[in-house]
Design a protein around this motif. Sequence first.
Motif, PDB file in Angstrom:
ATOM      1  N   VAL A   1       2.322  -0.388  18.309  1.00 48.22           N
ATOM      2  CA  VAL A   1       3.853   0.285  18.328  1.00 48.22           C
ATOM      3  C   VAL A   1       4.501  -0.352  17.442  1.00 48.22           C
ATOM      4  CG1 VAL A   1       5.512   0.882  19.792  1.00 48.22           C
ATOM      5  CG2 VAL A   1       3.448   0.936  20.773  1.00 48.22           C
ATOM      6  N   VAL A   2       5.188   0.719  16.581  1.00 46.71           N
ATOM      7  CA  VAL A   2       6.250   0.215  15.579  1.00 46.71           C
ATOM      8  C   VAL A   2       7.394   1.114  15.819  1.00 46.71           C
ATOM      9  CG1 VAL A   2       7.073   0.294  13.087  1.00 46.71           C
ATOM     10  CG2 VAL A   2       4.727  -0.302  13.570  1.00 46.71           C
ATOM     11  N   VAL A   3       8.596  -0.018  15.996  1.00 50.63           N
ATOM     12  CA  VAL A   3       9.907   0.635  16.661  1.00 50.63           C
ATOM     13  C   VAL A   3      10.851   0.731  15.377  1.00 50.63           C
ATOM     14  CG1 VAL A   3      11.681   0.355  17.960  1.00 50.63           C
ATOM     15  CG2 VAL A   3       9.400  -0.200  18.765  1.00 50.63           C
ATOM     16  N   HIS A   4      11.458   1.796  15.143  1.00 54.68           N
ATOM     17  CA  HIS A   4      12.666   1.955  14.179  1.00 54.68           C
ATOM     18  C   HIS A   4      13.905   2.235  15.048  1.00 54.68           C
ATOM     19  CE1 HIS A   4       9.628   2.843  10.861  1.00 54.68           C
ATOM     20  NE2 HIS A   4       8.903   3.314  11.726  1.00 54.68           N
TER      21      HIS A   4
ATOM     22  N   ALA B   1      26.149  -1.340  14.297  1.00 58.42           N
ATOM     23  CA  ALA B   1      25.098  -2.542  14.359  1.00 58.42           C
ATOM     24  C   ALA B   1      25.173  -3.304  15.328  1.00 58.42           C
ATOM     25  CB  ALA B   1      25.645  -3.409  12.993  1.00 58.42           C
ATOM     26  N   ARG B   2      26.025  -3.631  16.123  1.00 55.28           N
ATOM     27  CA  ARG B   2      26.084  -4.114  17.473  1.00 55.28           C
ATOM     28  C   ARG B   2      25.130  -3.432  18.396  1.00 55.28           C
ATOM     29  NH1 ARG B   2      31.383  -6.882  20.018  1.00 55.28           N
ATOM     30  NH2 ARG B   2      30.178  -8.500  20.866  1.00 55.28           N
ATOM     31  N   GLN B   3      25.385  -2.332  18.466  1.00 52.61           N
ATOM     32  CA  GLN B   3      24.625  -1.529  19.480  1.00 52.61           C
ATOM     33  C   GLN B   3      23.099  -1.502  19.054  1.00 52.61           C
ATOM     34  OE1 GLN B   3      25.234   2.820  20.185  1.00 52.61           O
ATOM     35  NE2 GLN B   3      24.166   2.755  22.097  1.00 52.61           N
ATOM     36  N   VAL B   4      22.851  -1.248  17.640  1.00 54.43           N
ATOM     37  CA  VAL B   4      21.676  -1.195  17.180  1.00 54.43           C
ATOM     38  C   VAL B   4      20.742  -2.514  17.493  1.00 54.43           C
ATOM     39  CG1 VAL B   4      20.097  -1.541  15.114  1.00 54.43           C
ATOM     40  CG2 VAL B   4      21.675   0.318  15.582  1.00 54.43           C
ATOM     41  N   ARG B   5      21.477  -3.608  17.301  1.00 48.30           N
ATOM     42  CA  ARG B   5      20.904  -5.076  17.843  1.00 48.30           C
ATOM     43  C   ARG B   5      20.632  -5.106  19.357  1.00 48.30           C
ATOM     44  NH1 ARG B   5      24.972  -6.759  14.499  1.00 48.30           N
ATOM     45  NH2 ARG B   5      24.043  -6.992  12.193  1.00 48.30           N
ATOM     46  N   ALA B   6      21.545  -4.711  20.029  1.00 48.74           N
ATOM     47  CA  ALA B   6      21.358  -4.515  21.510  1.00 48.74           C
ATOM     48  C   ALA B   6      20.089  -3.821  22.096  1.00 48.74           C
ATOM     49  CB  ALA B   6      22.545  -4.156  22.060  1.00 48.74           C
ATOM     50  N   ILE B   7      19.610  -2.634  21.342  1.00 49.68           N
ATOM     51  CA  ILE B   7      18.650  -1.782  21.654  1.00 49.68           C
ATOM     52  C   ILE B   7      17.400  -2.872  21.183  1.00 49.68           C
ATOM     53  CG2 ILE B   7      17.778   0.029  20.837  1.00 49.68           C
ATOM     54  CD1 ILE B   7      20.468   1.409  20.541  1.00 49.68           C
ATOM     55  N   VAL B   8      17.537  -3.393  20.192  1.00 53.10           N
ATOM     56  CA  VAL B   8      16.551  -3.801  19.685  1.00 53.10           C
ATOM     57  C   VAL B   8      16.253  -5.301  20.316  1.00 53.10           C
ATOM     58  CG1 VAL B   8      15.421  -5.582  17.747  1.00 53.10           C
ATOM     59  CG2 VAL B   8      16.538  -3.295  17.179  1.00 53.10           C
ATOM     60  N   ASP B   9      17.347  -5.888  20.935  1.00 44.95           N
ATOM     61  CA  ASP B   9      17.030  -7.082  21.917  1.00 44.95           C
ATOM     62  C   ASP B   9      16.256  -6.582  23.124  1.00 44.95           C
ATOM     63  OD1 ASP B   9      17.802  -8.846  19.913  1.00 44.95           O
ATOM     64  OD2 ASP B   9      20.017  -8.956  20.688  1.00 44.95           O
ATOM     65  N   ALA B  10      16.724  -5.488  23.769  1.00 42.81           N
ATOM     66  CA  ALA B  10      16.383  -4.936  25.051  1.00 42.81           C
ATOM     67  C   ALA B  10      14.920  -4.591  25.125  1.00 42.81           C
ATOM     68  CB  ALA B  10      17.100  -3.675  25.610  1.00 42.81           C
ATOM     69  N   ILE B  11      14.599  -3.890  23.908  1.00 43.01           N
ATOM     70  CA  ILE B  11      13.128  -3.508  23.604  1.00 43.01           C
ATOM     71  C   ILE B  11      12.234  -4.899  23.527  1.00 43.01           C
ATOM     72  CG2 ILE B  11      11.466  -2.461  22.043  1.00 43.01           C
ATOM     73  CD1 ILE B  11      13.608  -0.539  21.397  1.00 43.01           C
ATOM     74  N   ASP B  12      12.671  -5.918  22.850  1.00 38.32           N
ATOM     75  CA  ASP B  12      12.016  -6.950  22.448  1.00 38.32           C
ATOM     76  C   ASP B  12      11.621  -7.666  23.734  1.00 38.32           C
ATOM     77  OD1 ASP B  12      11.021  -7.755  20.034  1.00 38.32           O
ATOM     78  OD2 ASP B  12      12.955  -8.933  19.514  1.00 38.32           O
ATOM     79  N   GLU B  13      12.681  -7.593  24.561  1.00 34.20           N
ATOM     80  CA  GLU B  13      12.586  -8.230  26.199  1.00 34.20           C
ATOM     81  C   GLU B  13      11.689  -7.517  27.023  1.00 34.20           C
ATOM     82  OE1 GLU B  13      15.261  -9.153  29.988  1.00 34.20           O
ATOM     83  OE2 GLU B  13      16.241  -8.978  28.233  1.00 34.20           O
ATOM     84  N   ALA B  14      11.694  -6.177  26.906  1.00 28.04           N
ATOM     85  CA  ALA B  14      10.776  -5.121  27.648  1.00 28.04           C
ATOM     86  C   ALA B  14       9.388  -5.496  27.317  1.00 28.04           C
ATOM     87  CB  ALA B  14      11.174  -3.834  27.671  1.00 28.04           C
ATOM     88  N   MET B  15       9.126  -5.382  25.979  1.00 28.35           N
ATOM     89  CA  MET B  15       7.884  -5.651  25.393  1.00 28.35           C
ATOM     90  C   MET B  15       7.060  -7.027  25.788  1.00 28.35           C
ATOM     91  SD  MET B  15       6.900  -2.900  24.107  1.00 28.35           S
ATOM     92  CE  MET B  15       6.614  -2.385  22.501  1.00 28.35           C
TER      93      MET B  15
ATOM     94  N   ARG C   1       6.311  -9.538  19.666  1.00 26.45           N
ATOM     95  CA  ARG C   1       6.711  -8.870  18.187  1.00 26.45           C
ATOM     96  C   ARG C   1       5.788  -9.819  17.249  1.00 26.45           C
ATOM     97  NH1 ARG C   1      11.630 -11.392  15.937  1.00 26.45           N
ATOM     98  NH2 ARG C   1      12.188 -11.845  18.062  1.00 26.45           N
ATOM     99  N   LEU C   2       5.186  -8.754  16.524  1.00 27.00           N
ATOM    100  CA  LEU C   2       4.641  -9.443  14.881  1.00 27.00           C
ATOM    101  C   LEU C   2       5.601  -9.902  13.833  1.00 27.00           C
ATOM    102  CD1 LEU C   2       1.452  -6.941  15.246  1.00 27.00           C
ATOM    103  CD2 LEU C   2       1.466  -9.222  16.044  1.00 27.00           C
ATOM    104  N   ARG C   3       6.361  -8.795  13.550  1.00 28.15           N
ATOM    105  CA  ARG C   3       7.589  -8.889  12.669  1.00 28.15           C
ATOM    106  C   ARG C   3       8.855  -7.947  13.032  1.00 28.15           C
ATOM    107  NH1 ARG C   3       3.430  -8.680  10.815  1.00 28.15           N
ATOM    108  NH2 ARG C   3       2.139  -7.248   9.880  1.00 28.15           N
ATOM    109  N   ARG C   4       9.711  -8.472  12.365  1.00 23.75           N
ATOM    110  CA  ARG C   4      11.143  -7.723  12.678  1.00 23.75           C
ATOM    111  C   ARG C   4      11.723  -7.819  11.359  1.00 23.75           C
ATOM    112  NH1 ARG C   4      15.253  -9.803  16.936  1.00 23.75           N
ATOM    113  NH2 ARG C   4      15.394 -11.413  15.252  1.00 23.75           N
ATOM    114  N   GLU C   5      12.295  -6.433  10.547  1.00 24.38           N
ATOM    115  CA  GLU C   5      13.205  -6.492   9.369  1.00 24.38           C
ATOM    116  C   GLU C   5      14.451  -5.715   9.958  1.00 24.38           C
ATOM    117  OE1 GLU C   5      10.791  -5.141   6.279  1.00 24.38           O
ATOM    118  OE2 GLU C   5       9.106  -6.284   6.740  1.00 24.38           O
TER     119      GLU C   5
END
Length: 124
Positions: free
Chosen positions: A90-93, A49-63, A70-74
């Motif tokens: 683009v939708v990121v999973h 879970a920690r790595q998933v959040r880190a990946i999401v944060d990095a993608i958010d920052e790059a975008m 970001r329009l929404r995050r779940e």
Amino acid sequence: MTATAESVDLARLAVAAAFEKLATSAVAIDVSDRLVLTDVFVVASGETARQVRAIVDAIDEAMHKAGTERLRREGYEGEAHWVLVDYGDVVVHVQQDEDREYYALERLWGDCPMIDVSDLDGER
């Protein structure tokens, strides 16, 4: 119709950001012929879970740096087994590895063309 060049560039940016945070794998799927809501799905995975959040944060920052908000995050809170982030075209999973295997989004969207992101994986 295929994904726009801008959508492909954003998807590649998201994949690169995922690999920077050591995603165990990441792909981009052109879903523009099948969906009207978005052009590309990016699917990435991490071990915890920690790595998933880190990946999401990095993608958010790059975008954000690319001018795409970001329009929404779940799914970010809690166990973060599967985080979905919507950037419009683009939708990121981002999923934990075992969830990615179980849900097999690449197989579900297997009739859609893959976007080549093999050059973004670095030396892993």
